[in-house]
Design an enzyme around this catalytic site. Structure first.
Site, PDB file in Angstrom:
ATOM      1  N   HIS A 175       0.832  -1.205   0.000  1.00 55.89           N
ATOM      2  CA  HIS A 175       0.000   0.000   0.000  1.00 55.89           C
ATOM      3  C   HIS A 175       0.868   1.257   0.000  1.00 55.89           C
ATOM      4  CE1 HIS A 175      -3.157  -2.869   1.426  1.00 55.89           C
ATOM      5  NE2 HIS A 175      -3.880  -2.132   0.589  1.00 55.89           N
ATOM      6  N   ASN A 176       1.504   1.500  -1.133  1.00 53.82           N
ATOM      7  CA  ASN A 176       2.344   2.683  -1.303  1.00 53.82           C
ATOM      8  C   ASN A 176       1.888   3.441  -2.544  1.00 53.82           C
ATOM      9  OD1 ASN A 176       3.377   1.140  -3.460  1.00 53.82           O
ATOM     10  ND2 ASN A 176       4.860   0.182  -2.067  1.00 53.82           N
ATOM     11  N   SER A 177       2.642   4.440  -2.953  1.00 57.23           N
ATOM     12  CA  SER A 177       2.202   5.256  -4.094  1.00 57.23           C
ATOM     13  C   SER A 177       2.256   4.485  -5.401  1.00 57.23           C
ATOM     14  CB  SER A 177       3.057   6.523  -4.202  1.00 57.23           C
ATOM     15  OG  SER A 177       4.390   6.222  -4.554  1.00 57.23           O
ATOM     16  N   THR A 178       3.031   3.408  -5.464  1.00 59.68           N
ATOM     17  CA  THR A 178       3.037   2.578  -6.673  1.00 59.68           C
ATOM     18  C   THR A 178       1.684   1.887  -6.837  1.00 59.68           C
ATOM     19  OG1 THR A 178       5.409   2.209  -6.419  1.00 59.68           O
ATOM     20  CG2 THR A 178       4.216   0.706  -7.883  1.00 59.68           C
ATOM     21  N   HIS A 179       1.128   1.402  -5.736  1.00 55.99           N
ATOM     22  CA  HIS A 179      -0.224   0.828  -5.798  1.00 55.99           C
ATOM     23  C   HIS A 179      -1.236   1.896  -6.218  1.00 55.99           C
ATOM     24  CE1 HIS A 179      -3.946  -1.189  -4.756  1.00 55.99           C
ATOM     25  NE2 HIS A 179      -4.201  -0.265  -3.829  1.00 55.99           N
ATOM     26  N   ASP A 220      -8.889  -1.441  -7.975  1.00 59.63           N
ATOM     27  CA  ASP A 220      -8.169  -1.589  -6.715  1.00 59.63           C
ATOM     28  C   ASP A 220      -7.572  -2.983  -6.553  1.00 59.63           C
ATOM     29  OD1 ASP A 220      -7.193  -0.862  -4.220  1.00 59.63           O
ATOM     30  OD2 ASP A 220      -9.026  -1.472  -3.183  1.00 59.63           O
ATOM     31  N   GLN A 254      -3.568 -16.947  -3.034  1.00 61.41           N
ATOM     32  CA  GLN A 254      -3.984 -16.287  -4.274  1.00 61.41           C
ATOM     33  C   GLN A 254      -5.190 -16.992  -4.900  1.00 61.41           C
ATOM     34  OE1 GLN A 254      -2.796 -13.368  -5.998  1.00 61.41           O
ATOM     35  NE2 GLN A 254      -2.132 -13.074  -3.879  1.00 61.41           N
ATOM     36  N   HIS A 283      -7.120   7.017  -2.970  1.00 61.40           N
ATOM     37  CA  HIS A 283      -7.934   5.992  -2.312  1.00 61.40           C
ATOM     38  C   HIS A 283      -7.210   5.273  -1.162  1.00 61.40           C
ATOM     39  CE1 HIS A 283      -5.650   2.943  -4.510  1.00 61.40           C
ATOM     40  NE2 HIS A 283      -6.259   2.021  -3.775  1.00 61.40           N
ATOM     41  N   ASP A 284      -5.882   5.302  -1.112  1.00 61.24           N
ATOM     42  CA  ASP A 284      -5.151   4.653  -0.016  1.00 61.24           C
ATOM     43  C   ASP A 284      -4.126   5.585   0.622  1.00 61.24           C
ATOM     44  OD1 ASP A 284      -6.242   2.138   0.391  1.00 61.24           O
ATOM     45  OD2 ASP A 284      -5.094   1.211  -1.225  1.00 61.24           O
TER      46      ASP A 284
END
Length: 882
Positions: free
Chosen positions: A605-609, A776, A828, A645-646
């Site tokens: 959950h970082n800016s890449t996501h 998402d 998964q 959103h995150d």
């Protein structure tokens, strides 16, 4: 002055009112400007300023003679001078000034509708002023009508289109000046004339002349003829009769348009027949339900339509016997659609009585019967009041086979058996309570129907319906029930961790709370402007419109700042700056602030996501189906929502924050903790500094609408309502569209209803929610290498959470995510089977995205292969060894 003054217009545009002695009255001068002039306090409207001749010779209207009516000025009535008018000539028209008492509105009743009719407007079309035009003029004054006079066909048509008078009087006595019938036809060719009464003034015939036929007048479009008579009383009587006759009838007919509009948009299927059961009207809901076009039904007798053989033999006779007596019939009836299949309907037939108490029409209201299995294949684009958003007949995608394990299906809630007497007592008391409610929600109405069905049901059926009622009275109607011991632990832990409120009990009855985790923000250096993008970044961004765009390469070349660069490129493509009326510098500053508040220390959950979700959202917005469904504001809201959103995500789930008693959980009452925080913080960061406030130049209404849309989309990413959002999308979007497409294919014509389904405001909200939800969690639908990388990152974040829960003595939300024992392929597979497959099946059914579904199938196969090889890592053993 003994004679009326004349009017002269100079070349400079100045009007001089000249007295009878030839002198100019300076106090009576005025200047014509932009086609209007004020003369003696009277408003004159010209067709065009340049159409006014150099000299206008006008004479003030003489008051009617005493025999025709009282002289108002002599009687000293107030406002008498305001009733003096200048006649319309050479393209100038004047409007009467009526007293407020006469110009009051009239209330008219038509059935249960109460209408308000404004004062009648009359248009007189006379080429020359004479006693007849005077008679109608003063008759309008007496009746309190508003009156205009036109001298030419052109000005007559212009005046009518401007004011749309209810009564038009055309001089038909002399064809030397204009053709009255041509004027009538030109007016009748306009839409507003549908409810206008046109009167022809014809010359009086002598006693020895034979009266001519009125048919030529009727064929030209006239409604009535008036024999030449300049008496004000005769003109007054004629106008008043027209008002109380044709005008009021036409006024009531205009009101019927509102009724038919209501019927056309009504969600119930409606059919109207005459007393002989000949179909006279069906609404669009009826067409959709039965599969017919109204042209195939109107004018046909009901006996000509195919009947279903599922009805009782004497049902139709019983219905006819009932309604012929003027009584309303209500019950269940099987009807046959055009396609041939039978559907069960709840029908109410109401006789409508006319003059003399005779039945003139039958009105039938029909809705699909909720228990009929065949009805599940038929969609009503307007759901009736029995279902609404609480519909839960099918929880999963209708298009693809259910690939989820049986262990995750909803389990029925059982109830204790009881004897017949206690069951009846409990049933009647329950019904009494429910029927006494004054405010009914859709689910209450469903419960009422089930209770009513229990009255005459066998005990076994009544007990089964009691169990149904138990389920309906719960609040979680969309979420599958979990908790059996033999479930796959990976699925159970994953679903439990993502979909519960997070408050898990330990050995006792107390919840464990701890201080909030220390959350630090990483401050990023300010990047270059978009014009100074290094070639390596620019080259990568050239491919950003492709679904296979590699976000990790952008992460690497931007030093973990992909959101700013991708955001500037995507926002420019969609014209966000132009829509928000903000500069690129403001937008760039905003993106920098938002990215600075993502935690680069989080593995997932970082800016890449955030950049990845923004990319997916932009890809979906470029889809043709999605573009047809959303407007410009929706697009901008979706891109902003994806970006924020995150923001400030701590790398821990809602369940962890609630169990730890964090400040955020306390602040948001353990409800949608992170999602609420993301939106609140994003707006705080945006508006606190004018340099990055992208909303500062939009008006309040746009801002409120945009804000609500952004908040709604971000909150939709919270997983506890995952199945609710998916179910609503399937039942409100997918099924209706599938039904309409099937009907249009079977009838060989396109159906416009599909666009209405997508563009309905509530459905647009569902589409936006589904879009950001899919964006998402689109990792399993990415190319395999990207999917594997994302799986490793989210697993690492869950491993870190489990480690911290153990260190702090908190309940372990997802025990299966232990870094020493966890099988990533199994996790998964569980995530794909439980959350992804059905949701993307539904999204693909709407947007047609084969590339995503192909990647999903390939990735699912890859994880299954690893699982069969008993591999717990991200790669097969051969690759791991390498």
């Amino acid at each position: 002055m003994g004679c009326a003054p004349s009017i002269h217009v100079s070349q400079s545009g100045v009007i001089y009112c000249r007295d009878s002695d030839g002198s100019n009255s300076p106090h009576q001068t005025t200047t014509i400007s932009q086609g209007t002039a004020t003369l003696h306090g009277l408003f004159i409207k010209t067709d065009a300023a340049d159409s006014i001749p150099s000299v206008l010779a006008c004479q003030s209207r003489q008051q009617p003679p005493p025999s025709a009516g009282p002289r108002r000025q002599e009687r000293g009535e107030p406002g008498a001078s305001a009733r003096t008018r200048t006649p319309r000539c050479c393209g100038i028209e004047a409007e009467t000034q009526t007293s407020s008492a006469k110009a009051s509105a009239t209330e008219i009743q038509i059935g249960p509708m109460r209408l308000t009719q404004d004062p009648i407007q009359v248009l007189l079309i006379f080429a020359k002023e004479d006693n007849q035009s005077d008679g109608f003029w003063w008759a309008c004054d007496r009746a309190g009508y508003r009156c205009n006079i036109a001298r030419t066909p052109e000005s007559a048509l212009e005046c009518f289109l401007d004011k749309q008078q209810e009564i038009i009087v055309i001089d038909h006595r002399n064809s030397r000046y204009f053709d009255a019938e041509d004027i009538c036809r030109s007016i009748r060719a306009t839409k507003p004339s549908e409810h206008t009464v046109i009167l022809a003034v014809v010359p009086r015939t002598s006693a020895d002349e034979e009266e001519t036929s009125v048919l030529p007048l009727l064929n030209a479009g006239f409604d009535r003829q008036f024999m030449e008579n300049s008496s004000i009383t005769a003109c007054y009587n004629e106008l008043v009769q027209i008002e109380h006759g044709e005008v009021r009838s036409q006024f009531k007919l205009r009101a019927c348009n509102a009724v038919f509009t209501a019927l056309d948009h009504c969600q119930e299927a409606i059919e109207i027949t005459n007393e002989d059961h000949v179909i006279q009207y069906v609404n669009p809901a009826f067409e959709r339900m039965m599969g017919y076009h109204k042209g195939e039904l109107i004018g046909k007798e009901l006996t000509e339509l195919p009947k279903s053989d599922k009805n009782c033999a004497d049902l139709l006779d019983n219905i006819n016997t009932f309604i012929k007596k003027g009584k309303e019939w209500q019950g269940v009836y099987y009807a046959r659609r055009k396609s041939g299949d039978s559907i069960q309907q709840d029908v109410k037939i109401t006789p409508v009585t006319g003059q003399g108490g005779k039945i003139r029409h039958f009105v039938s209201l029909k809705r699909l019967h909720c228990t009929n299995e065949s009805n599940k294949q038929l969609y009503k684009s307007h759901r009736d009041e029995y279902t609404g958003d609480n519909s839960q007949s099918e929880s999963h995608s209708f298009k693809y086979k259910n690939r989820r394990k049986d262990s995750t299906d909803v389990k029925s809630i059982t109830s204790q058996s009881s004897d017949a007497s206690s069951l009846q007592t409990r049933r009647y008391s329950s019904m009494a309570r429910i029927h006494s409610m004054t405010i009914e929600a859709p689910i209450t109405k469903v419960i009422n129907i089930i209770n009513a069905a229990q009255e005459n049901s066998p005990i076994t059926v009544a007990e089964a319906l009691d169990r149904v009622l138990e389920i309906l009275r719960t609040t979680e109607l969309y979420s599958p029930q979990l908790g059996t011991k033999d479930e796959d632990p990976h699925t159970s832990d994953l679903v439990g961790g993502l979909m519960t409120d997070g408050l898990r009990r330990l050995s006792g009855n107390e919840f464990v709370f701890s201080k909030n985790t220390n959350l630090s923000h990483s401050h990023l250096s300010v990047p270059n402007t978009i014009n100074d993008v290094p070639p390596c970044i620019a080259q990568l961004l050239d491919n950003e419109e492709s679904w296979d765009f590699n976000i990790f390469e952008l992460e690497a070349v931007t030093n973990k700042r992909p959101l700013v660069y991708l955001g500037l490129k995507v926002f420019a493509r969609f014209g966000v700056s132009e829509f928000l009326n903000c500069s690129e510098a403001t937008l760039r500053a905003w993106l920098q602030v938002i990215e600075a508040n993502y935690h680069s220390s989080n593995s997932y959950h970082n800016s890449t996501h955030a950049a990845d979700v923004l990319h997916a959202t932009a890809f979906f917005l470029g889809n043709e189906r999605v573009k047809e469904s959303l407007d410009r504001l929706d697009e901008v809201a979706a891109l902003i929502a994806a970006t924020i959103h995150d923001v400030d995500h701590p790398g821990r789930t809602n369940s962890f924050l609630c169990n730890a008693g964090s400040e955020l959980a306390v602040l948001y009452n353990d409800t949608a903790v992170l999602e609420s925080h993301h939106t609140a913080l994003a707006f705080q960061l945006t508006i606190k500094d004018s340099k990055c406030n992208i909303f500062k130049n939009i008006d309040r209404n746009h801002y409120r609408t945009l804000r609500q849309s952004i908040i709604d989309m971000v909150l939709a990413t919270e997983m506890t309502k995952h199945f609710e959002h998916v179910n609503k999308f399937v039942n409100s979007i997918n099924k209706p569209m599938a039904s309409e497409e099937t009907n249009s294919h079977s009838e060989g014509s396109d159906c416009e209803c599909t666009a209405n389904i997508k563009n309905f405001p509530d459905n647009q909200t569902l589409i936006k929610r589904m879009m950001i939800k899919c964006a998402d969690v689109a990792n399993p639908c990415r190319p395999l290498e990207l999917c594997i990388e994302w799986a490793g990152r989210i697993s690492e974040e869950y491993f870190a959470q489990t480690d911290e829960e153990k260190r702090q003595g908190l309940p372990v939300v997802m025990p299966v995510f232990d870094r020493n024992t966890c099988s990533i392929p199994k996790s998964q597979i569980s995530f794909i089977d439980y959350f992804i497959t059905d949701m993307f099946d539904a999204w693909d059914a709407f947007a047609h995205l084969p590339v995503l579904m192909q990647h999903l199938a390939n990735n699912h196969k890859y994880w299954k292969t690893l699982d069969e090889l008993k591999c717990k890592s991200l790669r097969p053993p051969s690759e791991n060894n390498n």
